[in-house]
Design an enzyme around this catalytic site. Structure first.
Site, PDB file in Angstrom:
ATOM      1  N   GLU A   1       0.837  -1.200   0.000  1.00 53.44           N
ATOM      2  CA  GLU A   1       0.000   0.000   0.000  1.00 53.44           C
ATOM      3  C   GLU A   1       0.877   1.256   0.000  1.00 53.44           C
ATOM      4  OE1 GLU A   1      -3.211  -0.113  -0.198  1.00 53.44           O
ATOM      5  OE2 GLU A   1      -3.589  -2.242   0.216  1.00 53.44           O
TER       6      GLU A   1
ATOM      7  N   LYS B   1      -3.058 -11.915  12.617  1.00 59.34           N
ATOM      8  CA  LYS B   1      -3.204 -13.288  12.132  1.00 59.34           C
ATOM      9  C   LYS B   1      -2.616 -14.294  13.114  1.00 59.34           C
ATOM     10  CE  LYS B   1      -3.150 -11.681   7.361  1.00 59.34           C
ATOM     11  NZ  LYS B   1      -2.350 -11.537   6.114  1.00 59.34           N
TER      12      LYS B   1
END
Length: 445
Positions: A202, A217
């Site tokens: 990004e 995660k």
């Protein structure tokens, strides 16, 4: 606003199940595409047609990767989830309004499929409690490692086994950057810019390169693997922005490669079993299966008592791969709905303590710039010995009036290794501790 996704499959006489999709970005648009294009196959697999009731978006006129029938679009997400739908797919991301919409959907009688790792890692317990209270499913395979089926094996396939360790590369951006540094010799900044140019990173890469994404995660993986509630704040986190080309080159000389790893362990703590969850860059032997994971791919390595060593590999992000995982969950919850059953809920019965990083056992690779004179090596070795850290190897390179010592330790507690590094930095013979990195992997224990 409702569009029927009708099935022409023979024998499909059940009433349609109504599906709401929240979010129509790179993942949501692919979910819509698959629902429309694969209507017949999905109906045959579910046992009833799926009816796309609507797609909630922020702006009706936004550009989208996939053309969505305009009659499906709505900016009223709250109204959509309370309109009597059977199944809700949440791919908005973030904490709010996603949390409120999921809770409303469950309370309204819908089962939920989500890809929201940040929300699950921060407040998964609230979502589980609501799903249990209202008797609905909560599935989230797409929240970790994209298309790779890893959560369901942990939650179901390995439910009869004892998982000891989950070791994974779960962020494609950082893996691409580190892979480029390894294969080209480029530095971090140059490799990051290449990742951004190719669309792997990004414009603001903080969540990826500083390890926030991987930590969320890791919390989900540890929770499932060890039947204990682990949140993102429990996960020790370090990013890759300080990894230098020299670190990568030194790893190569050791026959290792640098990876950002999510490491979840079932450990024997001083007061009994405990959970350790951490995310940080580490050197792993090139012979380890995770070392061969290239580019933006992900892989998760699982070690358990009965099954032994398992590895799950594939694309860890992207619209279509992640949508594949979403649709897999959607088929499952739809089948459960028709059978009037629920899938497995939260399993947190073990309720183990989360071990602080200082108690984790690992090895260190330490590069120390020192005065190039007799006796310095002995002084450095004594610093390790004072903290109970055994040295495995030492390599010395002379550079004029100074030298660099590259020390690799045997396994010790992270706290003892950190204390050793602090002692080194305070020594007059040491000009700089230029690099500190953990060493992981089966051959590095």
């Amino acid at each position: 606003m409702t569009t029927a996704v009708e099935s022409r499959s023979p024998g499909s006489t059940r009433a349609p199940l109504r599906v709401a999709v929240l979010g129509c970005g790179s993942v949501g648009s692919q979910v819509v595409r698959l629902l429309l294009e694969q209507a017949d196959d999905l109906a045959a697999r579910v046992g009833a047609p799926l009816e796309l009731a609507g797609v909630a978006v922020r702006r009706l006129d936004a550009r989208r990767d996939v053309e969505v029938p305009p009659e499906l679009l709505t900016t009223d997400a709250q109204g959509l989830v309370t309109s009597g739908v059977d199944l809700v797919v949440e791919v908005i991301g973030g904490i709010e309004p996603a949390r409120g919409l999921i809770l409303t959907a469950l309370e309204s009688g819908a089962s939920v499929v989500t890809a929201n790792k940040a929300l699950l890692a921060e407040d998964g317990a609230t979502l589980y409690e609501a799903a249990d209270k209202f008797g609905r499913d909560l599935y989230y395979e797409a929240a970790v490692a994209g298309a790779i089926p890893i959560l369901r094996p942990l939650r179901e396939s390995l439910a009869g086994d004892r998982v000891r360790r989950v070791l994974g590369i779960v962020n494609g951006t950082t893996n691409f950057i580190l892979d480029r540094m390894d294969t080209s010799g480029a530095g971090f900044t140059e490799s990051l810019e290449e990742a951004q140019a190719l669309g792997y990173a990004e414009a603001d890469p903080t969540a990826d390169v500083e390890g926030f994404d991987a930590a969320a995660k890791a919390a989900i993986l540890a929770s499932l693997a060890f039947h204990t509630r682990v949140v993102a704040a429990d996960v020790h986190r370090e990013g890759i922005s300080d990894v230098s080309a020299a670190d990568v080159a030194s790893a190569r000389e050791m026959g290792c490669v640098v990876k950002l790893l999510a490491i979840c362990d079932l450990t024997d703590g001083p007061d009994g079993p405990a959970v350790s969850a951490r995310v940080h860059p580490a050197m792993i032997p090139r012979s380890h299966p995770l070392a061969s994971v290239r580019g933006a791919y992900n892989a998760v390595f699982v070690e358990s008592d009965a099954a032994g060593q398992l590895m799950f590999y594939g694309p860890g992000a992207g619209g279509s791969p992640t949508a594949s995982a979403v649709l897999g969950d959607l088929v499952t919850v739809a089948r459960n709905r028709l059978a009037d059953v629920r899938g497995p809920g939260e399993s947190a019965y073990a309720d183990l303590p989360v071990q602080p990083i200082g108690q984790a056992r690992t090895r260190y690779h330490v590069s120390v710039d020192v005065d190039d004179r007799a006796g310095v090596l002995a002084v450095v070795a004594q610093a390790f010995a004072e903290h109970g850290v055994s040295i495995q190897t030492v390599r010395q390179e002379g550079r004029g009036d100074d030298a660099q010592l590259v020390v690799v330790s045997h396994a010790a507690s992270d706290a003892d290794l950190q204390a050793t590094v602090e002692t080194l930095r305070a020594m007059p013979e040491v000009r700089d501790v230029s690099s500190v990195m953990r060493v992981e992997g089966a051959e590095a224990e």
